[in-house]
Scaffold this motif. Sequence first.
Motif, PDB file in Angstrom:
ATOM      1  N   TYR A 134      13.134 -27.910 -35.059  1.00 27.56           N
ATOM      2  CA  TYR A 134      12.039 -28.795 -34.684  1.00 27.56           C
ATOM      3  C   TYR A 134      12.525 -30.194 -34.341  1.00 27.56           C
ATOM      4  O   TYR A 134      11.958 -30.862 -33.466  1.00 27.56           O
ATOM      5  N   THR A 135      13.576 -30.645 -35.020  1.00 26.72           N
ATOM      6  CA  THR A 135      14.143 -31.951 -34.703  1.00 26.72           C
ATOM      7  C   THR A 135      14.687 -31.971 -33.280  1.00 26.72           C
ATOM      8  O   THR A 135      14.445 -32.916 -32.513  1.00 26.72           O
ATOM      9  N   ALA A 138       1.304 -34.441 -30.462  1.00 25.27           N
ATOM     10  CA  ALA A 138       0.191 -33.705 -29.874  1.00 25.27           C
ATOM     11  C   ALA A 138       0.671 -32.531 -29.023  1.00 25.27           C
ATOM     12  O   ALA A 138       0.128 -31.423 -29.110  1.00 25.27           O
ATOM     13  N   LEU A 139       1.699 -32.754 -28.214  1.00 28.11           N
ATOM     14  CA  LEU A 139       2.214 -31.677 -27.359  1.00 28.11           C
ATOM     15  C   LEU A 139       2.818 -30.549 -28.188  1.00 28.11           C
ATOM     16  O   LEU A 139       2.625 -29.365 -27.877  1.00 28.11           O
ATOM     17  N   LEU A 140       3.552 -30.884 -29.251  1.00 32.31           N
ATOM     18  CA  LEU A 140       4.119 -29.848 -30.111  1.00 32.31           C
ATOM     19  C   LEU A 140       3.021 -29.039 -30.788  1.00 32.31           C
ATOM     20  O   LEU A 140       3.121 -27.810 -30.901  1.00 32.31           O
ATOM     21  N   ALA A 141       1.957 -29.734 -31.221  1.00 33.32           N
ATOM     22  CA  ALA A 141       0.844 -29.027 -31.855  1.00 33.32           C
ATOM     23  C   ALA A 141       0.145 -28.091 -30.870  1.00 33.32           C
ATOM     24  O   ALA A 141      -0.239 -26.972 -31.220  1.00 33.32           O
ATOM     25  N   ILE A 142      -0.010 -28.547 -29.629  1.00 34.27           N
ATOM     26  CA  ILE A 142      -0.643 -27.725 -28.600  1.00 34.27           C
ATOM     27  C   ILE A 142       0.205 -26.483 -28.318  1.00 34.27           C
ATOM     28  O   ILE A 142      -0.317 -25.360 -28.228  1.00 34.27           O
ATOM     29  N   VAL A 143       1.499 -26.664 -28.171  1.00 37.11           N
ATOM     30  CA  VAL A 143       2.390 -25.528 -27.910  1.00 37.11           C
ATOM     31  C   VAL A 143       2.345 -24.539 -29.070  1.00 37.11           C
ATOM     32  O   VAL A 143       2.254 -23.317 -28.861  1.00 37.11           O
ATOM     33  N   LEU A 145      -2.319 -19.902 -20.226  1.00 40.38           N
ATOM     34  CA  LEU A 145      -1.415 -20.817 -20.919  1.00 40.38           C
ATOM     35  C   LEU A 145      -0.973 -21.945 -19.979  1.00 40.38           C
ATOM     36  O   LEU A 145      -0.917 -23.115 -20.379  1.00 40.38           O
ATOM     37  N   GLU A 146      -0.654 -21.595 -18.743  1.00 37.76           N
ATOM     38  CA  GLU A 146      -0.250 -22.607 -17.763  1.00 37.76           C
ATOM     39  C   GLU A 146      -1.374 -23.619 -17.543  1.00 37.76           C
ATOM     40  O   GLU A 146      -1.128 -24.834 -17.468  1.00 37.76           O
ATOM     41  N   GLN A 147      -2.592 -23.132 -17.423  1.00 42.18           N
ATOM     42  CA  GLN A 147      -3.722 -24.032 -17.202  1.00 42.18           C
ATOM     43  C   GLN A 147      -3.956 -24.942 -18.404  1.00 42.18           C
ATOM     44  O   GLN A 147      -4.311 -26.118 -18.254  1.00 42.18           O
ATOM     45  N   ALA A 148      -3.742 -24.412 -19.601  1.00 42.10           N
ATOM     46  CA  ALA A 148      -3.912 -25.228 -20.806  1.00 42.10           C
ATOM     47  C   ALA A 148      -2.882 -26.353 -20.858  1.00 42.10           C
ATOM     48  O   ALA A 148      -3.207 -27.488 -21.222  1.00 42.10           O
ATOM     49  N   ILE A 149      -1.639 -26.057 -20.480  1.00 41.93           N
ATOM     50  CA  ILE A 149      -0.598 -27.084 -20.459  1.00 41.93           C
ATOM     51  C   ILE A 149      -0.907 -28.119 -19.382  1.00 41.93           C
ATOM     52  O   ILE A 149      -0.777 -29.332 -19.609  1.00 41.93           O
ATOM     53  N   VAL A 191       9.535 -27.475 -19.319  1.00 39.94           N
ATOM     54  CA  VAL A 191      10.039 -27.253 -20.676  1.00 39.94           C
ATOM     55  C   VAL A 191       8.929 -26.742 -21.591  1.00 39.94           C
ATOM     56  O   VAL A 191       9.140 -25.824 -22.391  1.00 39.94           O
ATOM     57  N   LEU A 192       7.744 -27.320 -21.479  1.00 40.55           N
ATOM     58  CA  LEU A 192       6.632 -26.864 -22.306  1.00 40.55           C
ATOM     59  C   LEU A 192       6.290 -25.403 -22.016  1.00 40.55           C
ATOM     60  O   LEU A 192       6.036 -24.608 -22.930  1.00 40.55           O
ATOM     61  N   LEU A 193       6.280 -25.035 -20.750  1.00 36.73           N
ATOM     62  CA  LEU A 193       5.970 -23.650 -20.390  1.00 36.73           C
ATOM     63  C   LEU A 193       7.050 -22.684 -20.867  1.00 36.73           C
ATOM     64  O   LEU A 193       6.751 -21.567 -21.303  1.00 36.73           O
TER      65      LEU A 193
END
Length: 215
Positions: A127-128, A155-160, A179-183, A88-90
Amino acid sequence: MPKQVDHEQRRQEIVAATWLALEDVGLDGTTMREIALRAECTTGRLNHYFESRDAIIVAALRQVHSAAAHRMLSALDGLTGIDALRAVLLESLPLDAQRRREWKVWLAFWSRASTDDALRSENTRRYTEWRDLISTLLKSLDGANELDRERTTDALLAIVDGLGLQATLDPTTMTARRLEQAIDQALHDMIPRTHPHRTAETVRVAERPPARASR
């Protein structure tokens, strides 16, 4: 017989033309004339489907949100635990041309959301939903109460958001692989090493050499 018009398809074509205008000339430059030019119709035709420019703009933003949500749900198919969270993050990041276009639309809206009630409301709704999805996925990992879901979600939302902004502005440096490596690194750092849902991918990430920008 008069020609049958698929009104929903026509609305989608107008929204797609709005995306192109936003990408080409930005939010301020996306006038009814610019949208009509790309939709190959008159401004009067636009008014037949939408009551105003603002209504078209909000519809474009909602379409971007809908496309992203659909991809995320598809990415979850057959996955559980941290694999589902990673997918989902990716999916939320600009890993290809289509998603970079969507991010350009988002960036245009973010610059105005603080002063426009309709855009702010739409952004808050998105965002909600996004926050709830990440929190729910984290909850599935939290059987032993090892995670502070609220702080980890923040934290995850800020990183994305940070990665997405960088990759939209500089896709040559911020490649899909980077990007994949950062996640993977973020998940490795945030999910306890003893967590039962850690995967071999997130365990190995700390052993990888630092990502290098593509030249």
